[in-house]
Design a protein around this motif. Structure first.
Motif, short mmCIF file in Angstrom:
data_model
loop_
_atom_site.label_atom_id
_atom_site.label_comp_id
_atom_site.label_asym_id
_atom_site.label_seq_id
_atom_site.Cartn_x
_atom_site.Cartn_y
_atom_site.Cartn_z
N SER A 170 0.83 -1.21 0.00
CA SER A 170 0.00 0.00 0.00
C SER A 170 0.87 1.25 0.00
N GLN A 177 6.64 11.52 1.71
CA GLN A 177 5.35 11.79 1.10
C GLN A 177 5.29 11.12 -0.27
N ASP A 200 0.55 3.70 2.07
CA ASP A 200 0.88 3.97 3.47
C ASP A 200 2.07 3.14 3.93
N PHE A 248 5.52 4.67 5.47
CA PHE A 248 6.04 4.23 6.76
C PHE A 248 7.46 3.69 6.61
#
Length: 105
Positions: free
Chosen positions: A60, A92, A62, A66
């Motif tokens: 993903s 980002q 995200d 991370f």
């Protein structure tokens, strides 16, 4: 594959010497763990600034964000070369360019 970007800056002007991109890339790879799913990293360096682009095989966006953040933290905490540097922006996901489709594939 997902792409994430981050920017590191020298914490003090005295530490703002330009680092070689290859050195920064080696530091990032040394800080990466298998669970980060890092496939490729690109470093662009100028005096007092390092722009990093990470390519991850995470499941993903995200997960890519991370992983990029963790790699940056580990690199800053473990490398004497980056001892006086800090994260300025990121990680980002990059903005998609008009007409380019998704920023990740």
């Amino acid at each position: 594959m997902f792409m994430a970007t981050a920017t590191l800056v020298a914490a003090r002007e005295a530490e703002a010497a330009k680092l070689e991109s290859a050195v920064v890339t080696d530091i990032v790879w040394a800080a990466a763990m298998p669970g980060d799913d890092l496939e490729h990293v690109h470093a662009k360096t100028t005096s007092g600034r390092i722009d990093l682009t990470f390519f991850h095989q995470t499941s993903s966006p995200d997960g890519a964000l991370f992983a990029a953040a963790e790699i940056c933290r580990r690199a800053l905490n473990s490398s004497p070369t980056l001892a006086n540097w800090r994260i300025s922006a990121g990680p980002q996901l990059p903005d998609a360019l008009p007409g380019s489709g998704a920023a990740f594939a």
